[in-house]
Design a protein around this motif. Structure first.
Motif, PDB file in Angstrom:
ATOM      1  N   TRP A 121     -44.335  52.360   6.594  1.00  0.00           N
ATOM      2  CA  TRP A 121     -45.366  51.888   7.401  1.00  0.00           C
ATOM      3  C   TRP A 121     -46.527  52.606   7.122  1.00  0.00           C
ATOM      4  CZ3 TRP A 121     -48.462  53.317  11.441  1.00  0.00           C
ATOM      5  CH2 TRP A 121     -49.178  52.170  11.910  1.00  0.00           C
ATOM      6  N   LEU A 122     -46.719  53.822   7.504  1.00  0.00           N
ATOM      7  CA  LEU A 122     -47.691  54.643   7.156  1.00  0.00           C
ATOM      8  C   LEU A 122     -48.380  54.563   5.870  1.00  0.00           C
ATOM      9  CD1 LEU A 122     -46.512  57.848   8.969  1.00  0.00           C
ATOM     10  CD2 LEU A 122     -48.414  56.503   9.855  1.00  0.00           C
ATOM     11  N   ALA A 123     -47.377  54.928   4.721  1.00  0.00           N
ATOM     12  CA  ALA A 123     -48.114  54.795   3.449  1.00  0.00           C
ATOM     13  C   ALA A 123     -48.641  53.298   3.344  1.00  0.00           C
ATOM     14  CB  ALA A 123     -46.963  54.587   2.553  1.00  0.00           C
ATOM     15  N   SER A 124     -48.197  52.144   3.842  1.00  0.00           N
ATOM     16  CA  SER A 124     -48.654  50.742   3.549  1.00  0.00           C
ATOM     17  C   SER A 124     -50.033  50.694   4.406  1.00  0.00           C
ATOM     18  CB  SER A 124     -48.063  49.859   4.048  1.00  0.00           C
ATOM     19  OG  SER A 124     -46.625  49.704   3.298  1.00  0.00           O
ATOM     20  N   GLN A 125     -50.097  51.082   5.426  1.00  0.00           N
ATOM     21  CA  GLN A 125     -51.446  51.119   6.281  1.00  0.00           C
ATOM     22  C   GLN A 125     -52.418  51.993   5.746  1.00  0.00           C
ATOM     23  OE1 GLN A 125     -52.181  49.779   9.276  1.00  0.00           O
ATOM     24  NE2 GLN A 125     -50.322  48.387   9.166  1.00  0.00           N
ATOM     25  N   VAL A 126     -52.136  53.084   5.142  1.00  0.00           N
ATOM     26  CA  VAL A 126     -53.067  54.045   4.678  1.00  0.00           C
ATOM     27  C   VAL A 126     -53.739  53.326   3.342  1.00  0.00           C
ATOM     28  CG1 VAL A 126     -53.256  56.304   3.417  1.00  0.00           C
ATOM     29  CG2 VAL A 126     -52.457  56.069   5.904  1.00  0.00           C
ATOM     30  N   LEU A 127     -52.614  52.730   2.316  1.00  0.00           N
ATOM     31  CA  LEU A 127     -52.954  52.339   1.233  1.00  0.00           C
ATOM     32  C   LEU A 127     -53.652  50.890   1.091  1.00  0.00           C
ATOM     33  CD1 LEU A 127     -50.026  54.031  -0.942  1.00  0.00           C
ATOM     34  CD2 LEU A 127     -52.529  55.017  -0.642  1.00  0.00           C
ATOM     35  N   LEU A 128     -53.056  50.085   1.881  1.00  0.00           N
ATOM     36  CA  LEU A 128     -53.338  48.693   1.732  1.00  0.00           C
ATOM     37  C   LEU A 128     -53.996  48.042   2.827  1.00  0.00           C
ATOM     38  CD1 LEU A 128     -49.467  48.072   0.311  1.00  0.00           C
ATOM     39  CD2 LEU A 128     -51.875  47.975  -0.976  1.00  0.00           C
ATOM     40  N   GLY A 129     -54.272  46.677   2.688  1.00  0.00           N
ATOM     41  CA  GLY A 129     -54.865  46.093   3.670  1.00  0.00           C
ATOM     42  C   GLY A 129     -55.363  44.625   3.251  1.00  0.00           C
ATOM     43  N   PRO A 130     -56.110  43.781   3.677  1.00  0.00           N
ATOM     44  CA  PRO A 130     -56.597  42.704   3.377  1.00  0.00           C
ATOM     45  C   PRO A 130     -57.431  43.039   1.886  1.00  0.00           C
ATOM     46  CG  PRO A 130     -57.075  42.877   5.616  1.00  0.00           C
ATOM     47  CD  PRO A 130     -56.631  44.387   5.160  1.00  0.00           C
ATOM     48  N   GLY A 131     -57.147  42.021   1.085  1.00  0.00           N
ATOM     49  CA  GLY A 131     -57.750  41.988  -0.159  1.00  0.00           C
ATOM     50  C   GLY A 131     -57.134  42.895  -1.262  1.00  0.00           C
TER      51      GLY A 131
END
Lengths: 488, 488
Positions: free
Chosen positions: A205-215
């Protein structure tokens, strides 16, 4: 005014020692307002006779209650409810339950989590439980865990236990992760490249929040760990599933223009495939060429009992583009919620800031207990014991599966704790699972692991991490019978 | 081949019992590959003589190492490193540290957390530490916490300790929160209206993520808890600061069109103001009229030693529009990371789904330990003790502040654990804090609590929750002297 001995009823046996139950009986009466400051307690002799227990037990309990200010002793006059005893909280009346429409408005359309596991809370009550990821009481080294936990509760570790660490981790545990855990995966790292997490779920979860997002766009294995899809959906990232084969994720199938690729290279979840070295190198090469980062979920690497597990993908990462997520959930137990992320220092700084905002840090006591468990060699001993047991169970599984004519769709070359199974194409394993549940058998339907757009219905997973070997043949036979009888 | 006794060097004293140190010495040697399978250990007599300890200690350690498969006993031939001993992990060579530019690209522009506390990790080394929110070893009921933790480590609680709870909480703790904690705040709730969190920080974060996001607007108190601004910034919500006065947040100043209002009604952070009943009713009335929800951070309510604390805002919430965040950090200790959210069941369901995706659940062992600590009355006894100590400390603070001519900007009417202070307008308290640190004094500059756009520089906070009373007069005198001498 004296409180009569008859006012005291012991809480049921099984709620701790006799002394603890006496204590609970008295403090609950005081907190509930039934016994008031200044009231005189029954004599220790009187209460002991009433409860049918020894007088010394009552005397000891009274003394303890004096030390925590629930009672006061007045010499020969006996014991009284203390004037300073904790006050009874006011019990508010409960009106009708209300839910404001404004709450409903704000909640509307939130994407908080996608389909997760559907496992009964009382899975242990099922005689044939093939669910994944729970701890087995018969294998766990309860005694030494307890000793380490008690040590970490000592006065010497008071600060570790109680302090707000803000954004930091226990340096002792970090040292052991760097020195003893990561080297088995071929990974060398320094303290600023590691962050402790609340288990692998929190790491992903932390990795995804830090690296990703809309777009942004992320490629995931198909099928993949079902919790990952929820993690990514919560970021608003576009999710691109890539079908795996017997060697795991094919690097050439990763779509162009992705920002991150999530892989379980060493032990594909749920098919158990191990990605060969050439593919790993090709994946890293593609990452450098196309400009994506790789998030490696290296769950369950400890369970390699058939042959040594290959080093982590992260060990080949000379560019600093692999984020590695590890966990103690499979090797120690999941309820402690502890894992770790390894990555470039800039990434770890960002993940640390996010962890600070979301939860600060994993509890200090858990961190220190694991540090001791590692430093005293209990972790390695436990893993050795689990490997031996899993090897035996896997053999029992293989035999039962063969004897009953079930079809294995994927099995790990080096071990693991589950089989990925394929039922005949006409079988819906969600219906099958429901039917089997009534017969005391728990299996995991495979649909949740697949891309929802095109999920087949006839796969399922059978784990043996918390299944006693003697139950395996009958459990598998029941599954085969249900399939033959056209369940699903 | 025998390993000579001289190959063994005991780890330094202070790393556990002698037996633990022997165990560590042997397992580390085996894991590091210095002692190999099949090698013969020194005789217990020989090793005991070499280390200058008793033979029975060595014998007991050997027996324990046999049971965990590091050693095997071969009758009269002695002890050998086991053929099944855990293997030495390969230590990978460490290349140059690399950080891929793709990681940098993905990290660019992330808003992960706003300004947080700047407190030294070794705050305990400062003789005059007025920092907020840390546990005081001299007040904490270490012995009973330990007893409860040990009980929660027992075989009876094995499942609670080890299981993956998925999205659930320990029912025993939920029962005690409902029955014993919430009633003291006037709150009645049912199990589906409560969720355990990793401390209040995690509670505020979950509530913000569930309720807010880009395009939404939240009003916060100005000044407010500095961690809250980071939590809100991470959602992309527009943050609207509302200046507080001596009665806390003025409801009429809440801007139109907000979706949520965050308040510390009972004990404003950091000014310590308590919102009077009329304001609470007016705020709830405005919420109903304007259609916003209220998030109430009810930190530190236990520390009411001057007069009883007023019931929570949540207790007046007949609409189901108040989300309540509580915590055990201030009353037990922050390092355990445990708090709770109370709100409408639909909100709790959403927060539970988000918690599942981000971290699953707080560790089971911590939950059960707190449940025991509550059920045995230790929690109430501890709070009683803390109140008595805080009352004394507060008096010492008041006297020292008066004697030294410092100016209090806000103090709680019912107690609390800190003073909100105002230095002369020309003083920059961040510079002052730096200067004082060199003199062994830690204070908290006030700027981080304010809206960054218009933050005054001359406020600071003085907490007394972890300050021994004897140190108070000298610590305050040093602050006053530094201000007089024009520091800052």
């Amino acid at each position: 005014m004296s409180i009569p001995a008859e006012a005291f009823v012991l809480p049921p046996a099984g709620r701790g020692s006799l002394q603890q139950r006496i204590r609970q009986m008295v403090t609950e009466g005081i907190l509930a307002g039934r016994f008031r400051p200044g009231q005189r307690m029954p004599s220790s002799r009187g209460l002991a006779e009433h409860l049918g227990i020894s007088r010394i037990t009552v005397t000891l309990s009274y003394a303890e209650l004096v030390s925590s200010d629930y009672l006061t002793a007045r010499g020969r006059s006996g014991y009284f409810v203390s004037e300073n005893a904790p006050r009874a909280p006011d019990m508010p009346a409960r009106g009708p339950r209300a839910e404001s429409p404004d709450v409903a408005r704000l909640l509307a359309g939130r994407v908080l989590a996608a389909g997760q596991v559907d496992r009964p809370a009382d899975w242990e009550a099922y005689p044939y439980s093939f669910i994944y990821g729970q701890a087995d009481a018969t294998l766990f080294d309860h005694q030494n865990w307890r000793l380490c936990a008690v040590r970490a509760l000592g006065r010497r570790d008071f600060a570790t236990l109680t302090q707000d660490y803000y954004d930091r981790d226990d340096p002792l545990l970090i040292e052991h992760v760097l020195r003893s855990i990561l080297p088995r995966r071929g990974i060398a790292a320094e303290p600023d490249e590691v962050l402790l997490t609340l288990g692998a779920q929190n790491g992903l979860w932390l990795a995804s929040q830090v690296l990703l997002g809309p777009g942004r766009r992320a490629a995931v294995e198909n099928p993949c760990y079902s919790g990952l899809r929820g993690v990514l959906a919560a970021t608003g990232t576009e999710i691109l599933p890539v079908d795996v084969d017997a060697d795991g994720l094919p690097p050439e199938a990763v779509p162009k223009g992705v920002d991150a690729v999530f892989t379980t290279a060493s032990h594909q979840c749920p098919t158990n495939a191990t990605m060969p070295l050439e593919r790993r190198l090709a994946l890293l090469e593609a990452a450098g060429r196309e400009g994506f980062v790789i998030v490696e979920d290296d769950y369950e690497f400890e369970m390699s009992f058939l042959k040594p597990v290959s080093p982590a993908l992260k060990s080949l990462d000379s560019d600093g583009r692999v984020i590695y997520a590890g966990s103690f959930s499979k090797s120690v137990f999941p309820g402690m919620r502890l894992g770790y992320l390894v990555g470039p220092a800039s990434f770890i700084r960002a993940a640390r800031a996010l962890r600070l905002t979301t939860l600060r840090h994993p509890p200090g006591h858990i961190q220190r207990t694991v540090a001791y468990f590692l430093s005293l060699g209990h972790y390695d001993a436990l893993i050795n014991r689990m490997r031996t047991a899993y090897r035996r169970r896997r053999q029992a599984m293989e035999e039962a599966i063969r004897d009953n004519g079930l079809v294995v769709a994927g099995q790990g070359g080096f071990g693991g704790s589950s089989f990925w199974m394929r039922a005949p194409a006409t079988v819906n394993t969600e219906v099958l699972a429901e039917r089997l549940r009534a017969e005391g058998v728990l299996i995991e339907p495979g649909r949740v692991f697949f891309d929802p757009e095109s999920a087949p219905r006839n796969y399922y997973r059978l784990a043996y991490s918390s299944t006693p070997p003697v139950r395996i043949p009958e459990g598998i036979a029941r599954i085969a019978r249900a399939i033959r009888q056209g369940a699903g």
